[in-house]
Design an enzyme around this catalytic site. Structure first.
Site: not given
Length: 169
Positions: A11, A50
């Site tokens: 992560a 993103h």
């Protein structure tokens, strides 16, 4: 014959950003195949970050379950980035789908693609043993799916602190 690249890591290891940068090495307009489903404000913020980082030149296909259909439909339209396998696996498992069969179909589909595909996945085997049976089943499934896709990939990278370590040439 296309190139299949798998990028894995923990992560926040920088694997998505590495995959996006790697996409620039391929000609053509980039295609982003998203497996995430926006179910809360926090996820919406992540998706927005993103998208902003990628820029407007990316075409996005939302495919929380049908990544094989998205790959087939977009083949020849430019390089594709599938982000991410572990979210796809989560969607399959929570939906009661046969993730093992889906993984076999995905691996077969990848071997027939004419345009490059980069896949992002989480490395989940280096952490603690999950407390719940579902958590352990997910960890095991993710490990097996990652192994299947790594085996058919031309290259595999492990992202560590934003840096790529090539583990399969």
């Amino acid at each position: 014959m296309s190139k299949v690249i798998l990028i894995t890591g923990g992560a926040r290891s920088g694997k998505s950003a590495l995959a996006e940068r790697h996409m620039r090495s391929f000609p053509g307009a980039p295609v982003y195949i998203a497996t995430a489903e926006i179910r809360d404000d926090e996820m919406a913020q992540r998706v927005a970050l993103h998208r902003a980082r990628r820029g407007p030149e990316w075409r996005q296909i939302d495919a929380p379950l049908d990544v094989v259909g998205a790959l087939r439909d977009s083949d020849g339209a430019g390089p594709r980035l599938l982000d991410c396998l572990t979210l796809w696996l989560t969607n399959l498992m929570l939906g009661g789908h046969d993730w093992e069969a889906a993984g076999r179909v995905l691996a077969q589909c990848l071997s027939t693609q004419s345009a490059p595909v980069i896949l992002v996945t989480n490395e989940v085997g280096a952490g603690i043993v999950p407390e719940s049976a579902l958590g352990r089943a997910f960890r095991d499934a993710a490990g097996l799916l990652n192994q299947r896709i790594a085996a058919i990939s031309d290259e595999v990278y492990l992202a560590v602190s934003g840096l790529p370590m090539k583990v399969k040439p």
